[in-house]
Write a protein that holds these residues in place. Sequence first.
Motif, PDB file in Angstrom:
ATOM      1  N   ILE A  54       1.086  -1.191  -0.086  1.00 12.53           N
ATOM      2  CA  ILE A  54       0.192  -0.158   0.091  1.00 12.53           C
ATOM      3  C   ILE A  54       1.019   1.032   0.054  1.00 12.53           C
ATOM      4  O   ILE A  54       1.879   1.111   0.389  1.00 12.53           O
ATOM      5  CB  ILE A  54      -1.046   0.071   1.338  1.00 12.53           C
ATOM      6  CG1 ILE A  54      -0.253   0.012   2.418  1.00 12.53           C
ATOM      7  CG2 ILE A  54      -1.927  -1.390   1.303  1.00 12.53           C
ATOM      8  CD1 ILE A  54      -1.010   0.249   3.740  1.00 12.53           C
ATOM      9  N   SER A  55       0.342   2.131  -0.533  1.00 16.22           N
ATOM     10  CA  SER A  55       1.073   3.673  -0.632  1.00 16.22           C
ATOM     11  C   SER A  55       0.232   4.591   0.604  1.00 16.22           C
ATOM     12  O   SER A  55      -0.675   4.793   0.470  1.00 16.22           O
ATOM     13  CB  SER A  55       1.333   4.281  -1.764  1.00 16.22           C
ATOM     14  OG  SER A  55       1.927   5.390  -2.061  1.00 16.22           O
TER      15      SER A  55
ATOM     16  N   PHE B  85       4.406   0.838   1.885  1.00 18.00           N
ATOM     17  CA  PHE B  85       4.574   0.000   3.062  1.00 18.00           C
ATOM     18  C   PHE B  85       4.004  -1.489   2.628  1.00 18.00           C
ATOM     19  O   PHE B  85       3.064  -1.446   1.714  1.00 18.00           O
ATOM     20  CB  PHE B  85       3.568   0.515   4.020  1.00 18.00           C
ATOM     21  CG  PHE B  85       4.048   1.560   4.652  1.00 18.00           C
ATOM     22  CD1 PHE B  85       4.633   1.678   5.681  1.00 18.00           C
ATOM     23  CD2 PHE B  85       3.589   2.954   3.876  1.00 18.00           C
ATOM     24  CE1 PHE B  85       5.150   3.176   6.180  1.00 18.00           C
ATOM     25  CE2 PHE B  85       3.998   4.222   4.336  1.00 18.00           C
ATOM     26  CZ  PHE B  85       4.771   4.246   5.414  1.00 18.00           C
ATOM     27  N   ILE B  86       4.855  -2.632   2.893  1.00 16.55           N
ATOM     28  CA  ILE B  86       4.385  -3.870   2.670  1.00 16.55           C
ATOM     29  C   ILE B  86       4.020  -4.591   3.959  1.00 16.55           C
ATOM     30  O   ILE B  86       4.685  -4.775   5.062  1.00 16.55           O
ATOM     31  CB  ILE B  86       5.856  -4.602   1.921  1.00 16.55           C
ATOM     32  CG1 ILE B  86       6.341  -3.950   0.878  1.00 16.55           C
ATOM     33  CG2 ILE B  86       5.236  -6.137   1.639  1.00 16.55           C
ATOM     34  CD1 ILE B  86       7.417  -4.426   0.186  1.00 16.55           C
ATOM     35  N   LEU B  87       2.545  -5.196   3.584  1.00 14.44           N
ATOM     36  CA  LEU B  87       1.758  -5.767   4.779  1.00 14.44           C
ATOM     37  C   LEU B  87       2.213  -7.525   4.585  1.00 14.44           C
ATOM     38  O   LEU B  87       1.887  -7.902   3.678  1.00 14.44           O
ATOM     39  CB  LEU B  87       0.414  -5.301   4.900  1.00 14.44           C
ATOM     40  CG  LEU B  87      -0.265  -4.017   4.588  1.00 14.44           C
ATOM     41  CD1 LEU B  87      -1.652  -4.081   4.807  1.00 14.44           C
ATOM     42  CD2 LEU B  87       0.386  -3.123   5.749  1.00 14.44           C
TER      43      LEU B  87
ATOM     44  N   TRP C  58       8.426  -0.964   5.830  1.00 14.55           N
ATOM     45  CA  TRP C  58       8.640   0.491   5.421  1.00 14.55           C
ATOM     46  C   TRP C  58       9.829   0.673   4.249  1.00 14.55           C
ATOM     47  O   TRP C  58      10.922   0.741   4.844  1.00 14.55           O
ATOM     48  CB  TRP C  58       8.660   1.580   6.569  1.00 14.55           C
ATOM     49  CG  TRP C  58       8.530   2.949   6.203  1.00 14.55           C
ATOM     50  CD1 TRP C  58       8.619   3.356   4.894  1.00 14.55           C
ATOM     51  CD2 TRP C  58       8.564   4.082   7.158  1.00 14.55           C
ATOM     52  NE1 TRP C  58       8.366   4.779   5.113  1.00 14.55           N
ATOM     53  CE2 TRP C  58       8.600   5.114   6.334  1.00 14.55           C
ATOM     54  CE3 TRP C  58       8.533   3.991   8.588  1.00 14.55           C
ATOM     55  CZ2 TRP C  58       8.454   6.415   7.066  1.00 14.55           C
ATOM     56  CZ3 TRP C  58       8.318   5.361   9.199  1.00 14.55           C
ATOM     57  CH2 TRP C  58       8.385   6.462   8.419  1.00 14.55           C
ATOM     58  N   GLU C  59       9.375   0.581   3.073  1.00 15.20           N
ATOM     59  CA  GLU C  59      10.482   0.656   2.043  1.00 15.20           C
ATOM     60  C   GLU C  59      11.511   1.859   2.101  1.00 15.20           C
ATOM     61  O   GLU C  59      12.803   1.579   2.226  1.00 15.20           O
ATOM     62  CB  GLU C  59       9.875   0.582   0.800  1.00 15.20           C
ATOM     63  CG  GLU C  59       9.596  -1.032   0.419  1.00 15.20           C
ATOM     64  CD  GLU C  59       9.122  -0.916  -1.143  1.00 15.20           C
ATOM     65  OE1 GLU C  59       9.449   0.056  -2.017  1.00 15.20           O
ATOM     66  OE2 GLU C  59       9.253  -1.911  -1.650  1.00 15.20           O
TER      67      GLU C  59
ATOM     68  N   LEU D 269       8.255  -2.703  10.898  1.00  9.84           N
ATOM     69  CA  LEU D 269       7.198  -2.368  12.114  1.00  9.84           C
ATOM     70  C   LEU D 269       6.637  -3.556  12.703  1.00  9.84           C
ATOM     71  O   LEU D 269       5.821  -4.324  11.778  1.00  9.84           O
ATOM     72  CB  LEU D 269       6.305  -1.313  11.494  1.00  9.84           C
ATOM     73  CG  LEU D 269       6.742  -0.044  10.981  1.00  9.84           C
ATOM     74  CD1 LEU D 269       5.634   0.817  10.537  1.00  9.84           C
ATOM     75  CD2 LEU D 269       7.670   0.707  12.141  1.00  9.84           C
ATOM     76  N   ILE D 270       6.767  -3.786  14.188  1.00 13.52           N
ATOM     77  CA  ILE D 270       5.980  -4.891  14.475  1.00 13.52           C
ATOM     78  C   ILE D 270       5.212  -4.372  15.955  1.00 13.52           C
ATOM     79  O   ILE D 270       5.958  -3.828  16.725  1.00 13.52           O
ATOM     80  CB  ILE D 270       6.916  -6.090  14.837  1.00 13.52           C
ATOM     81  CG1 ILE D 270       7.431  -6.636  13.443  1.00 13.52           C
ATOM     82  CG2 ILE D 270       6.370  -7.127  15.450  1.00 13.52           C
ATOM     83  CD1 ILE D 270       8.501  -7.571  13.798  1.00 13.52           C
TER      84      ILE D 270
END
Length: 211
Positions: A5-6, A12-14, A22-23, A29-30
């Motif tokens: 998603i942007s 950001f890759i879920l 977060w590219e 992030l966890i």
Amino acid sequence: MNQTISILNNTFILHPAGGIFWEEKSMLLIADVHLGKISHFRKHGSAVPFKAVAENFEQLSRIADSFNTEAICFLGDLFHSSLNTEWNLFEKWVQSRQEKIILVAGNHDIITPVKYERLKIPIYSEIRSGGFLLTHHPEETSGFFNFCGHIHPGIRLGGIGRQVLKLSCFFKTENQLILPAFGTFTGNYYLEPKSGDQVYAVTKNEVIQVC
């Protein structure tokens, strides 16, 4: 399968494990790992298999190895309570990693900061970077998009024959994204999306947008 998603022109890759990469920052992030909770249950007589303790650390390693990440940022409740034997496992895990590890403290993070200092893990109450605000508790701050945890979001999905499927999820509103709890045996709080909200359900192998 991941979902990309942007937000504010950042990518950001879920990940199905429950983390977000977060590219632009090369940061993972966890939220809400709650290390030590399983040992706490076992100490008080709950029949939780000890192998569940190792699963948390294996899952952390798998998601970190999935990305070329330079930092891992825990958004609070890294540990469930006071020190127990899982701290020793955490120390070994940290020493095995090359990434910078950061903690945004949550309400369960009561272990003395001295223990983290010895592992060179900085602790923050929040982190602001550009237009992004990283916290444990959900925050509404003008001019910022908030990434947070604490809620342990889940979603109920109805099926044929009145079946209900309950899944953890990433829960996104206009200015906020709440991460699912990463740890095992953490439970969920089931949220009802409103118009404009986006929900990404988490299965074992996929992140699926359901609304």
